[in-house]
Scaffold this motif. Structure first.
Motif, short mmCIF file in Angstrom:
data_model
loop_
_atom_site.label_atom_id
_atom_site.label_comp_id
_atom_site.label_asym_id
_atom_site.label_seq_id
_atom_site.Cartn_x
_atom_site.Cartn_y
_atom_site.Cartn_z
N HIS A 1 6.23 -38.60 -69.44
CA HIS A 1 7.18 -37.94 -68.53
C HIS A 1 6.69 -36.59 -68.01
CE1 HIS A 1 10.12 -41.04 -69.20
NE2 HIS A 1 10.00 -40.90 -70.50
N HIS A 2 5.51 -36.16 -68.43
CA HIS A 2 4.88 -34.92 -67.95
C HIS A 2 5.81 -33.71 -68.10
CE1 HIS A 2 1.60 -37.29 -66.42
NE2 HIS A 2 2.45 -38.05 -65.75
N TYR A 3 6.34 -33.54 -69.30
CA TYR A 3 7.18 -32.37 -69.55
C TYR A 3 6.32 -31.12 -69.66
CZ TYR A 3 11.02 -35.56 -70.62
OH TYR A 3 11.98 -36.51 -70.53
N GLN A 4 6.96 -29.97 -69.58
CA GLN A 4 6.24 -28.72 -69.75
C GLN A 4 5.72 -28.60 -71.18
OE1 GLN A 4 9.00 -25.64 -68.78
NE2 GLN A 4 9.23 -26.27 -66.64
N GLU A 5 4.80 -27.69 -71.36
CA GLU A 5 4.15 -27.53 -72.66
C GLU A 5 5.14 -27.19 -73.77
OE1 GLU A 5 0.76 -24.74 -74.73
OE2 GLU A 5 0.72 -25.02 -72.57
N GLN A 6 6.18 -26.43 -73.46
CA GLN A 6 7.15 -26.06 -74.48
C GLN A 6 7.91 -27.27 -75.00
OE1 GLN A 6 9.52 -23.27 -72.33
NE2 GLN A 6 11.09 -24.76 -71.82
N TYR A 7 8.02 -28.33 -74.20
CA TYR A 7 8.70 -29.54 -74.65
C TYR A 7 7.75 -30.54 -75.28
CZ TYR A 7 12.32 -27.53 -71.74
OH TYR A 7 13.24 -26.67 -71.19
N THR A 8 6.51 -30.60 -74.85
CA THR A 8 5.55 -31.51 -75.49
C THR A 8 5.17 -31.02 -76.88
OG1 THR A 8 3.68 -30.42 -74.42
CG2 THR A 8 4.58 -32.37 -73.33
N TYR A 9 5.43 -29.75 -77.16
CA TYR A 9 5.19 -29.22 -78.50
C TYR A 9 5.97 -30.01 -79.55
CZ TYR A 9 5.76 -26.18 -82.55
OH TYR A 9 5.83 -25.70 -83.83
N TYR A 10 7.15 -30.50 -79.21
CA TYR A 10 7.96 -31.28 -80.15
C TYR A 10 7.19 -32.52 -80.61
CZ TYR A 10 11.67 -28.62 -77.77
OH TYR A 10 12.43 -27.63 -77.20
N GLY A 11 6.53 -33.20 -79.70
CA GLY A 11 5.76 -34.39 -80.06
C GLY A 11 4.51 -34.06 -80.84
N TYR A 12 3.82 -32.97 -80.46
CA TYR A 12 2.63 -32.56 -81.20
C TYR A 12 2.98 -32.12 -82.61
CZ TYR A 12 0.06 -32.75 -76.82
OH TYR A 12 -0.53 -33.17 -75.66
N ALA A 13 4.12 -31.48 -82.78
CA ALA A 13 4.56 -31.08 -84.11
C ALA A 13 4.85 -32.29 -84.98
CB ALA A 13 5.81 -30.20 -84.01
N ASN A 14 5.40 -33.35 -84.37
CA ASN A 14 5.67 -34.58 -85.10
C ASN A 14 4.38 -35.22 -85.59
OD1 ASN A 14 6.89 -36.86 -86.11
ND2 ASN A 14 7.94 -37.39 -84.21
N VAL A 15 3.38 -35.28 -84.73
CA VAL A 15 2.08 -35.86 -85.13
C VAL A 15 1.42 -35.01 -86.21
CG1 VAL A 15 -0.23 -36.46 -84.33
CG2 VAL A 15 1.74 -37.04 -82.93
N SER A 16 1.45 -33.70 -86.04
CA SER A 16 0.81 -32.84 -87.04
C SER A 16 1.54 -32.92 -88.38
CB SER A 16 0.73 -31.40 -86.54
OG SER A 16 2.01 -30.87 -86.38
N GLN A 17 2.85 -33.12 -88.36
CA GLN A 17 3.58 -33.30 -89.61
C GLN A 17 3.08 -34.53 -90.35
OE1 GLN A 17 7.47 -34.97 -89.31
NE2 GLN A 17 8.13 -34.18 -91.30
N ASN A 18 2.92 -35.63 -89.64
CA ASN A 18 2.50 -36.86 -90.29
C ASN A 18 1.06 -36.80 -90.77
OD1 ASN A 18 4.74 -38.98 -90.16
ND2 ASN A 18 4.82 -37.98 -88.18
N VAL A 19 0.19 -36.14 -90.01
CA VAL A 19 -1.20 -35.97 -90.46
C VAL A 19 -1.25 -35.12 -91.72
CG1 VAL A 19 -3.41 -34.91 -89.86
CG2 VAL A 19 -2.24 -36.35 -88.20
N ALA A 20 -0.49 -34.03 -91.74
CA ALA A 20 -0.50 -33.15 -92.91
C ALA A 20 0.13 -33.83 -94.13
CB ALA A 20 0.22 -31.84 -92.59
#
Length: 184
Positions: free
Chosen positions: A141-160
């Motif tokens: 959906h090409h959201y702004q960076e402040q909103y895509t952070y939510y998805g990146y935080a989810n991935v980093s949570q699962n990796v950690a």
């Protein structure tokens, strides 16, 4: 490739044994604290994204528009799967998985390995789910960076969480600090 006959153990599943990592006198303690730090970092990262999402403001250029996306229950599911997998993996007796110390019952060893596989499958499914949520909900959906952070935080949570489970598994598999080797 075949193993020399003197190194052959019919109870082994893999050719390579479990890693034997030596971190000095306090190797077990260091591993447990490192795993706890990774666990805290994982959950802190995702909770930060969830709190930011709950308090998101509309864009400054158009204050009438609400924020386009929020962290919902769909975002929580991969982390829950990874957390359950981590708990399952670390509840298993390591000697039972190896089939050592008089636990040679083949059915018990098989069940322990099956439960270990289920735990790692839950963690891998959580990681795959978080990447899927990141791509389908935030990147397409090409959201702004402040909103895509939510998805990146989810991935980093699962990796950690996955790294935390692996570090804890290895540190608990190593010998304890107070083990003595006595021989006559």
């Amino acid at each position: 490739m075949s193993l020399p006959r003197h190194n052959y153990d019919p109870r082994r599943v893999c050719i390579n044994p479990f890693p034997n990592i030596s971190l000095g006198k306090h190797r077990r303690t260091v591993g447990i604290y490192l795993a706890g730090g990774l666990f805290a970092l994982a959950n802190w990262t995702f909770l930060d994204a969830a709190i930011l999402s709950a308090h998101a403001h509309p864009p400054f250029d158009d204050p009438q528009l609400p924020p386009p996306v929020h962290v919902t229950f769909v975002d929580w599911i991969p982390g829950i799967c990874s957390l359950l997998g981590m708990i399952i993996v670390n509840l298993i007796d390591k000697d039972r998985v190896r089939g050592e110390d008089g636990m040679g019952d083949a059915a018990a060893v098989w069940r322990a390995r099956l439960v270990l596989f289920i735990g790692f499958a839950l963690m891998a499914g959580g990681l795959a789910g978080s990447v899927t949520v990141l791509i389908l909900k935030y990147i397409i959906h090409h959201y702004q960076e402040q909103y895509t952070y939510y998805g990146y935080a989810n991935v980093s949570q699962n990796v950690a969480l996955m790294l935390s489970a692996i570090v804890l598994w290895i540190s608990q598999s190593s010998g304890g600090e107070y083990e003595y080797s006595l021989s006559i």
